[in-house]
Design a protein around this motif. Structure first.
Motif, PDB file in Angstrom:
ATOM      1  N   PRO A  69       0.801  -1.230   0.000  1.00 14.13           N
ATOM      2  CA  PRO A  69       0.000   0.000   0.000  1.00 14.13           C
ATOM      3  C   PRO A  69       0.832   1.278   0.000  1.00 14.13           C
ATOM      4  O   PRO A  69       0.545   2.208  -0.776  1.00 14.13           O
ATOM      5  N   ASN A  70       1.842   1.355   0.876  1.00 15.89           N
ATOM      6  CA  ASN A  70       2.582   2.609   1.011  1.00 15.89           C
ATOM      7  C   ASN A  70       3.290   3.002  -0.275  1.00 15.89           C
ATOM      8  O   ASN A  70       3.473   4.187  -0.558  1.00 15.89           O
ATOM      9  N   ALA A  71       3.706   2.014  -1.066  1.00 15.87           N
ATOM     10  CA  ALA A  71       4.370   2.327  -2.332  1.00 15.87           C
ATOM     11  C   ALA A  71       3.383   2.981  -3.305  1.00 15.87           C
ATOM     12  O   ALA A  71       3.750   3.891  -4.058  1.00 15.87           O
ATOM     13  N   TYR A  72       2.126   2.516  -3.285  1.00 13.37           N
ATOM     14  CA  TYR A  72       1.117   3.161  -4.146  1.00 13.37           C
ATOM     15  C   TYR A  72       0.880   4.610  -3.724  1.00 13.37           C
ATOM     16  O   TYR A  72       0.783   5.512  -4.565  1.00 13.37           O
ATOM     17  N   TYR A  73       0.783   4.834  -2.411  1.00 17.63           N
ATOM     18  CA  TYR A  73       0.497   6.186  -1.940  1.00 17.63           C
ATOM     19  C   TYR A  73       1.636   7.143  -2.270  1.00 17.63           C
ATOM     20  O   TYR A  73       1.418   8.258  -2.757  1.00 17.63           O
ATOM     21  N   LEU A  74       2.875   6.692  -2.029  1.00 18.60           N
ATOM     22  CA  LEU A  74       4.010   7.559  -2.313  1.00 18.60           C
ATOM     23  C   LEU A  74       4.164   7.784  -3.816  1.00 18.60           C
ATOM     24  O   LEU A  74       4.464   8.896  -4.267  1.00 18.60           O
ATOM     25  N   ARG A  75       3.918   6.742  -4.615  1.00 18.37           N
ATOM     26  CA  ARG A  75       4.030   6.929  -6.062  1.00 18.37           C
ATOM     27  C   ARG A  75       2.932   7.842  -6.587  1.00 18.37           C
ATOM     28  O   ARG A  75       3.142   8.583  -7.552  1.00 18.37           O
ATOM     29  N   ALA A  76       1.757   7.818  -5.947  1.00 16.97           N
ATOM     30  CA  ALA A  76       0.699   8.753  -6.339  1.00 16.97           C
ATOM     31  C   ALA A  76       1.147  10.192  -6.099  1.00 16.97           C
ATOM     32  O   ALA A  76       0.939  11.076  -6.949  1.00 16.97           O
ATOM     33  N   ARG A  77       1.773  10.436  -4.952  1.00 16.43           N
ATOM     34  CA  ARG A  77       2.282  11.788  -4.660  1.00 16.43           C
ATOM     35  C   ARG A  77       3.364  12.192  -5.665  1.00 16.43           C
ATOM     36  O   ARG A  77       3.383  13.333  -6.148  1.00 16.43           O
ATOM     37  N   LEU A  78       4.242  11.243  -5.986  1.00 18.95           N
ATOM     38  CA  LEU A  78       5.303  11.521  -6.943  1.00 18.95           C
ATOM     39  C   LEU A  78       4.722  11.832  -8.316  1.00 18.95           C
ATOM     40  O   LEU A  78       5.144  12.789  -8.989  1.00 18.95           O
ATOM     41  N   ARG A  79       3.750  11.055  -8.736  1.00 14.71           N
ATOM     42  CA  ARG A  79       3.164  11.274 -10.066  1.00 14.71           C
ATOM     43  C   ARG A  79       2.450  12.619 -10.142  1.00 14.71           C
ATOM     44  O   ARG A  79       2.438  13.258 -11.203  1.00 14.71           O
ATOM     45  N   MET A  80       1.865  13.053  -9.040  1.00 15.32           N
ATOM     46  CA  MET A  80       1.255  14.387  -9.043  1.00 15.32           C
ATOM     47  C   MET A  80       2.316  15.456  -9.251  1.00 15.32           C
ATOM     48  O   MET A  80       2.119  16.415 -10.009  1.00 15.32           O
ATOM     49  N   LEU A  81       3.448  15.316  -8.601  1.00 17.81           N
ATOM     50  CA  LEU A  81       4.531  16.288  -8.786  1.00 17.81           C
ATOM     51  C   LEU A  81       5.032  16.312 -10.225  1.00 17.81           C
ATOM     52  O   LEU A  81       5.457  17.351 -10.731  1.00 17.81           O
ATOM     53  N   LEU A  82       4.968  15.149 -10.890  1.00 19.96           N
ATOM     54  CA  LEU A  82       5.454  15.046 -12.263  1.00 19.96           C
ATOM     55  C   LEU A  82       4.366  15.340 -13.288  1.00 19.96           C
ATOM     56  O   LEU A  82       4.608  15.254 -14.496  1.00 19.96           O
ATOM     57  N   GLY A  83       3.155  15.680 -12.803  1.00 24.56           N
ATOM     58  CA  GLY A  83       2.064  16.055 -13.712  1.00 24.56           C
ATOM     59  C   GLY A  83       1.278  14.895 -14.280  1.00 24.56           C
ATOM     60  O   GLY A  83       0.468  15.086 -15.192  1.00 24.56           O
ATOM     61  N   ASP A  84       1.467  13.691 -13.760  1.00 28.18           N
ATOM     62  CA  ASP A  84       0.758  12.514 -14.253  1.00 28.18           C
ATOM     63  C   ASP A  84      -0.472  12.282 -13.378  1.00 28.18           C
ATOM     64  O   ASP A  84      -0.482  11.420 -12.497  1.00 28.18           O
ATOM     65  N   THR A  85      -1.544  13.043 -13.627  1.00 18.16           N
ATOM     66  CA  THR A  85      -2.726  12.957 -12.767  1.00 18.16           C
ATOM     67  C   THR A  85      -3.458  11.626 -12.930  1.00 18.16           C
ATOM     68  O   THR A  85      -3.981  11.087 -11.956  1.00 18.16           O
ATOM     69  N   ALA A  86      -3.474  11.068 -14.141  1.00 19.34           N
ATOM     70  CA  ALA A  86      -4.150   9.782 -14.342  1.00 19.34           C
ATOM     71  C   ALA A  86      -3.435   8.672 -13.572  1.00 19.34           C
ATOM     72  O   ALA A  86      -4.074   7.849 -12.903  1.00 19.34           O
ATOM     73  N   GLY A  87      -2.109   8.652 -13.649  1.00 17.09           N
ATOM     74  CA  GLY A  87      -1.353   7.657 -12.902  1.00 17.09           C
ATOM     75  C   GLY A  87      -1.498   7.842 -11.405  1.00 17.09           C
ATOM     76  O   GLY A  87      -1.593   6.865 -10.651  1.00 17.09           O
ATOM     77  N   ALA A  88      -1.530   9.111 -10.953  1.00 16.35           N
ATOM     78  CA  ALA A  88      -1.693   9.388  -9.526  1.00 16.35           C
ATOM     79  C   ALA A  88      -3.048   8.895  -9.036  1.00 16.35           C
ATOM     80  O   ALA A  88      -3.153   8.300  -7.952  1.00 16.35           O
ATOM     81  N   ARG A  89      -4.093   9.125  -9.829  1.00 20.62           N
ATOM     82  CA  ARG A  89      -5.427   8.669  -9.419  1.00 20.62           C
ATOM     83  C   ARG A  89      -5.480   7.139  -9.340  1.00 20.62           C
ATOM     84  O   ARG A  89      -6.040   6.578  -8.381  1.00 20.62           O
ATOM     85  N   ALA A  90      -4.869   6.449 -10.314  1.00 20.11           N
ATOM     86  CA  ALA A  90      -4.880   4.980 -10.301  1.00 20.11           C
ATOM     87  C   ALA A  90      -4.157   4.446  -9.064  1.00 20.11           C
ATOM     88  O   ALA A  90      -4.629   3.502  -8.410  1.00 20.11           O
ATOM     89  N   ASP A  91      -3.027   5.050  -8.722  1.00 17.72           N
ATOM     90  CA  ASP A  91      -2.292   4.607  -7.538  1.00 17.72           C
ATOM     91  C   ASP A  91      -3.067   4.893  -6.263  1.00 17.72           C
ATOM     92  O   ASP A  91      -3.073   4.083  -5.324  1.00 17.72           O
TER      93      ASP A  91
END
Length: 560
Positions: free
Chosen positions: A330-352
């Motif tokens: 779980p924690n890897a999904y949450y942190l990767r969602a935060r990272l993807r938001m910083l990188l502008g990948d909103t679709a990937g962030a939402r999926a995570d």
């Protein structure tokens, strides 16, 4: 060591197969000329699912010559264990044995298997080596079995499992009053409840008090219990979030007593990261991986360390690796969602974020939802998510600050930060890349300065502790002058997190020294530092140089 398969009709005997595996690995590790690695459960499961011959793949992934695998089957009062020694290069069996013993003879069985495996690998054992295959922490068979059950539940890291782990360890301690490690693991279970925000039916202070009390009991019974020192270090970090008094000393004591304890290295890495010693934290996580390769919480820890250090490409690689090994982390999904938001990948962030919610039910997904809404200009939806978090006992003020920053409501975000008592907990949060929009604000800079000054007199020395505000980069050509510059920068307390190297595009070598670019990359990896490496030509050097400086400045670098 590969975890043994449980072939018992009763699936609940899985604890016994896991426990025997870990105990045998622990005994083998006491022979110094053997380098023993304990394969992670998730890593081996993933290899079995994906590799045509998982044994050869495991040998390659673990970097070992031999694999020990086996199975366990319990029927009534008897236990049947099959053990095989496998050549990790070709997958062929080189030795094997079947043991049929009474269930109450588990302790003797573990010793016998460890000795025979050691002889099959290393040949004849010296008297000192034979004696070094130490007995377990308790010689009482009933207490030992409760201890193995507790370990099985502790690994699961869920609220019901942690409660069962505590019950099993308490039973072991009642049966064997001198069993200090069982009490130490009770304390560690309480620390996990606090860290992971589990066991919410008990107040934070009650969990902390129970954990510290049982850890003190453990150390009174056995002052050389590594588990008790590990639990004490973890609990002290919760007890004093402003200063972490006694944390480092307790964790280092645990490692001195049990240098092959992957969980102790993991906890030490968490501590080092929380005080900004990112290079040392990276080393600690790698130490844990050396003991238990493919251990996903270490891969996640390396990703988190890179994230906080603004090394986003490295963070993405580590988090992707963690989820490739264990898609249920779980924690890897949450942190990767935060990272993807910083990188502008909103679709990937939402999926995570949705994966995190499915796995945990934790409403921290609202942080990602709010940031996505803010990014598309829907302030009302972002505020709705913020209001939901404010009503939710699972959330904390850091999540609120992140959403307010996404809404560009900087004054309100700063007001929350200014209301937090200065200390190491706040100091660590101020490094959050999601707060980068605040860094140029004088109020934020004053807050950083006040927090930095407060932390300056703590046990973590200024030379080890990088400035909260910004990091530094170092021009690196791979020679002795570069090494001297890095050493001097660190002595002055500068947090050098990045090496910058330019090489000739035609030759692949650094000009003047003619150092190969592959060697530069190996040096950066050995130092645990991020590397920016750019190919240049005589007519493009200045353009590439300026572009690299701009890239560093926008990532929060103070100077080169």
């Amino acid at each position: 060591m590969l975890y043994f398969d449980n072939l018992s009709p009763d699936t609940s005997d899985a604890y016994l197969a896991d426990g025997i595996t870990e105990e045998i690995a622990s005994r083998l590790a006491d022979i110094r000329r053997l380098q023993v690695k304990q394969a992670s459960r998730e890593g081996v499961r993933r290899l079995r699912e994906t590799a045509p011959d998982y044994r050869i793949a495991a040998g390659r992934a673990l970097g070992v010559r031999y694999l020990v695998e086996g199975s366990l089957r319990r029927a009534g009062s008897r236990v049947r264990v099959v053990v095989r020694l496998i050549n990790g290069t070709n997958g062929f069996r080189t030795w094997g044995e079947t043991y049929d013993r009474a269930a109450q003879d588990l302790l003797v069985l573990e010793d016998d298997i460890a000795r025979q495996v050691a002889r099959a690998v290393a040949g004849r054992l010296s008297p000192a080596e034979a004696a070094a295959i130490a007995p377990g922490p308790s010689r009482n068979p009933e207490a030992h079995e409760h201890y193995l059950r507790g370990n099985f539940y502790l690994f699961q890291r869920t609220a019901p499992a942690l409660r069962r782990a505590i019950d099993e360890y308490e039973a072991a301690a009642r049966i064997d009053p001198g069993f200090g490690d069982a009490l130490g693991r009770i304390g560690y279970a309480y620390s996990l409840c606090l860290d992971l925000n589990l066991c919410r039916d008990l107040p934070h202070d009650s969990l902390l008090a129970r954990g510290l009390a049982v850890t003190d009991r453990a150390l009174r019974r056995d002052s050389a219990s590594a588990d008790a020192w590990l639990a004490r270090g973890a609990l002290l970090q919760d007890a004093d979030p402003r200063r972490y008094t006694g944390v480092e000393q307790a964790l280092e004591r645990a490692l001195a007593l049990a240098p092959r304890n992957a969980e102790a290295w993991h906890r030490y890495g968490l501590f080092l990261r929380s005080v900004g010693r990112d290079s040392a934290a990276t080393t600690a996580y790698h130490q844990a991986l050396d003991i238990e390769p493919l251990r996903t919480i270490e891969l996640n820890g390396l990703g988190a360390t890179a994230f906080w250090a603004h090394q986003f490409e490295a963070a993405a690689r580590w988090l992707d690796s963690a989820l490739a090994v264990d898609p249920g982390l779980p924690n890897a999904y949450y942190l990767r969602a935060r990272l993807r938001m910083l990188l502008g990948d909103t679709a990937g962030a939402r999926a995570d974020a949705e994966a995190y919610l499915r796995l945990t039910g934790n409403r921290l997904i609202e942080v990602i939802n709010a940031r996505i809404a803010a990014a598309r200009g829907d302030a009302a939806e972002a505020r709705r998510a913020l209001d939901q978090l404010r009503r939710d006992a699972q959330s904390d003020w850091e999540a609120h600050v992140v959403i307010l920053v996404a809404l560009h409501e900087y004054a309100d975000a700063l007001a929350i930060l200014e209301g937090v008592q200065p200390g190491l907990e706040l100091w660590a949060i101020l490094r959050d890349p999601e707060l980068d929009s605040l860094r140029s604000d004088p109020r934020f800079q004053r807050l950083v300065s006040r927090t930095d000054n407060h932390c300056g007199g703590l046990a973590v020395s200024r030379s080890d502790r990088p400035p909260v505000r910004l990091m530094y980069a170092l021009m690196w050509s791979g020679g002795k002058d570069s090494c001297l510059a890095l050493a001097r920068a660190r002595r002055q307390g500068l947090a050098v997190e990045t090496l910058v190297n330019f090489y000739d595009a035609a030759t692949g070598r650094v000009r003047f020294h003619a150092t190969r670019r592959e060697l530069i990359a190996a040096q950066a990896f050995a130092l645990g530092l991020r590397l920016i490496q750019e190919a240049t030509q005589p007519d493009t050097y200045e353009v590439v140089f300026r572009r690299t400086l701009t890239q560093l400045a926008t990532s929060g670098c103070r100077g080169v």
